[in-house]
Design an enzyme around this catalytic site. Structure first.
Site, short mmCIF file in Angstrom:
data_model
loop_
_atom_site.label_atom_id
_atom_site.label_comp_id
_atom_site.label_asym_id
_atom_site.label_seq_id
_atom_site.Cartn_x
_atom_site.Cartn_y
_atom_site.Cartn_z
N THR A 1 0.84 -1.21 0.00
CA THR A 1 0.00 0.00 0.00
C THR A 1 0.87 1.26 0.00
O THR A 1 2.01 1.23 0.45
CB THR A 1 -1.00 -0.01 1.17
OG1 THR A 1 -1.76 -1.23 1.10
CG2 THR A 1 -1.97 1.15 1.15
N SER B 1 -12.25 -1.46 4.12
CA SER B 1 -10.85 -1.05 4.08
C SER B 1 -10.51 -0.27 5.35
O SER B 1 -11.40 0.17 6.08
CB SER B 1 -10.64 -0.16 2.86
OG SER B 1 -9.36 0.45 2.90
N1 GLU Z 1 -5.92 -3.71 2.09
C1 GLU Z 1 -5.77 -2.81 3.18
C2 GLU Z 1 -6.97 -1.91 3.31
O1 GLU Z 1 -7.58 -1.58 2.33
C3 GLU Z 1 -4.53 -2.02 3.09
C4 GLU Z 1 -3.35 -2.91 3.19
C5 GLU Z 1 -2.09 -2.28 3.65
O2 GLU Z 1 -2.09 -1.16 4.09
O3 GLU Z 1 -1.06 -2.91 3.54
O4 GLU Z 1 -7.32 -1.56 4.38
#
Ligand code: GLU
Length: 565
Positions: A382, A447
């Site tokens: 991310t 998320s």
């Molecule tokens: N998939 C996560 C989300 O949307 C984010 C993953 C990450 O920050 O590594 O909350």
């Protein structure tokens, strides 16, 4: 006798020189025109290039995202999803753009259950096609560009195309990520690209990506449609289906990015805005900051220990609600207004004691018993970037392919996400009630991404910030917003300070930072402590009340913040 007038002139000259020096120093820090803070120097440069050619914050965001797809392929890209908060200066307003992945239409509620009906092991669900959601980033950027773009769409992809053709230097972080303890070489063409001759590529090597140059050229020429329909979409669908996934051409063609109302609350004399559902980030950050403000008003929170304790307790309460009630509000009922109402938050804040931790918090509304724990894993993917442009418009965007290198499936030179693992695997809570974040066709997984824009009383952006870090994102961001807006810290100092995290369980303190020194004090207040690495990736821009702007880049990652004159 003559010495008096000389002294006077000396003083006058000195005075004027001083004024000149001060004016030059101020000019050096001239407010505006802009600032870019992103997780990779080449991505920052692409954003700067767009701003310098008269581009808007949205133009810069698109160029940054295109470059990140190439140079930070472990973190985000056009094969994933994103949330973007936009501040428009004329007239002043904050908009939320949702480019979150959607679940394929053929998905079933038991998608992440084993044959015996138990939830799959998380790491079994990640690789291959089963967790690939319809990528949303490009349609979202196109939607935002239609409204706020100043440069032509095709111009925004040129830095990334150039770099993909000519090559970029592999950074230590990318090289390290290829060596993490996950089977990353199980699928072609990812294995051939990152593990030529069977070994992960090393830092310093120049890597070209002709497939991505070709993909981006098509997108530059034909718009996002070139991605969602035609040969690129067909390759994505074939790759996902060939590896156990359910994605169809109709799912791709039908993807819609959405403009939503941001969630905003007045906290610490600012209007703080975040993403609405399906990100829990906005609501939970706002809950935490409101609870912190309310609890702080009851005590003399003068010591760092007390301030951190109150933040951690507020975080427990925020996560208790998050884990119980939040999901994609287009599919399930979520009591958003109640959870952000003054009365409710005042009731919750009253549970916070300055002298004793409340331990595990219960969610505040009915059905209190099924708290879902937040995953323990440390996230390393991310990306977050923040942009302020010459016209005073701003972008706060967090973008993700979920796990490092996402699903490990590579198509057209970019990685496909595994974002569907952000759904709750078990569709039912312990008491048999369907969980709001269960898998449903077309739905967006909950998320934690928390892009934030805080406005001052003149409706000007005061702080633009966000971070990667899985569910810890919420804590990383809430801590910095609190430190800058409530404690008056400078942005870079706040970013560098050690993180403290609580997701309604143990309190995590960032190792090898001053946060560790809080251990004994927090233990005495009843916190169970774990010390370890907390790899945030905070990138922000702050605009001081006098108009001076500062950028902030997280030293835990490789990013930069560059001012544009
Ligand atoms: N998939 C996560 C989300 O949307 C984010 C993953 C990450 O920050 O590594 O909350």
């Amino acid at each position: 006798m003559t010495s008096k007038p000389i002294a006077f002139w000396h003083l006058l000259v000195l005075f004027w020189s001083l004024l000149l020096v001060l004016a030059t120093a101020r000019a050096d820090e001239t407010p505006q025109p802009g600032m870019v803070a992103a997780a990779h120097p080449l991505a920052t440069e692409a954003g700067v290039e767009m701003l310098e050619s008269g581009g808007s914050a949205i133009d810069a965001a698109i160029a940054i995202q295109a470059v990140l797809t190439l140079v930070e392929p472990q973190s985000s890209g056009i094969g994933g999803g994103a949330f973007l908060l936009h501040y428009a200066n004329q007239p002043a307003r904050v908009q939320a753009y949702d480019g979150r992945e959607t679940a394929p239409s053929a998905i079933k509620p038991d998608h992440f259950l084993t044959e015996s009906g138990t939830p799959m092991d998380f790491l079994d669900a990640v690789p291959g096609g089963q967790a690939v959601g319809v990528p949303g980033t490009l349609r979202m950027l196109e939607l935002a560009h239609e409204e706020h773009g100043a440069l032509p769409w095709e111009a925004l992809f040129q830095p990334a195309i150039r770099l993909a053709e000519q090559g970029f230097e592999v950074t230590p972080r990318l090289a390290d990520m290829l060596r993490i303890d996950l089977p990353l070489d199980a699928f072609e063409p990812m294995a051939g690209y990152f593990f030529p001759a069977g070994e992960p590529i090393s830092a310093g090597v120049t890597l070209t990506n002709p497939d991505l140059a070709d993909t981006l050229t098509r997108i530059a020429n034909r718009g996002a449609e070139a991605f969602y329909e035609g040969p690129i979409a067909e390759s994505i669908v074939a790759t996902v289906q060939g590896n156990g996934g359910k994605l169809t051409r109709e799912d791709m063609a039908g993807y819609q990015a959405l403009e939503r109302e941001p969630v905003c609350r007045s906290i610490a004399d600012h209007s703080i805005c975040g993403m609405p559902l399906p990100s829990s980030g906005g609501m939970t950050v706002l809950q935490i900051l409101s609870l912190l403000e309310m609890a702080s008003a009851e005590v003399e929170a003068t010591t760092r220990l007390t301030r951190r304790h109150l933040l951690l307790e507020a975080s427990r309460l925020g996560f208790a609600d998050r884990n119980e009630y939040l999901g994609d509000a287009d599919f399930v009922d979520v009591p958003v207004e109640t959870l952000l109402s003054n009365d409710y938050l005042a009731e919750r804040a009253a549970l916070i004691s300055p002298t004793q931790s409340l331990g595990t918090a219960s969610p505040g509304l009915a059905n209190p018993e099924s708290a879902m724990s937040s995953a323990k894993r440390i996230n390393h993917s991310t990306s977050h970037f923040s942009v302020l442009d010459a016209r005073g418009n701003a972008v706060s965007m967090t973008s993700s392919i979920e796990m490092p290198f996402g699903s490990r499936l590579m198509v057209g030179g970019f990685m496909l996400n595994n974002q569907l693992t952000d759904f709750r695997f078990d569709p039912e809570a312990a008491d048999g009630r369907p969980h709001p974040n269960r898998v449903q066709p077309g739905k967006r997984p909950l998320s934690s991404m928390s892009p934030v824009i805080a406005l001052d009383t003149d409706d000007q952006p005061r702080l633009i910030i966000g971070s990667p870090g899985g569910t810890r994102i919420i804590g990383y961001v809430a801590q910095r917003v609190a430190d800058v807006l409530m404690a008056g810290e400078e942005l870079q100092t706040a970013i560098e300070a050690g993180s403290v995290i609580n997701r309604n369980g143990v309190t995590e303190l960032e190792a090898e930072t001053p946060a560790e020194a809080l251990r004994a004090g927090l233990e005495a207040l009843g916190h169970e402590i774990e010390v370890g690495p907390l790899t945030s990736g905070l990138h922000g821009v702050e605009r001081l009340p006098d108009g001076v702007i500062h950028g902030g880049a997280d030293p835990r990652r490789e990013g930069t913040a560059v001012k544009v004159r």
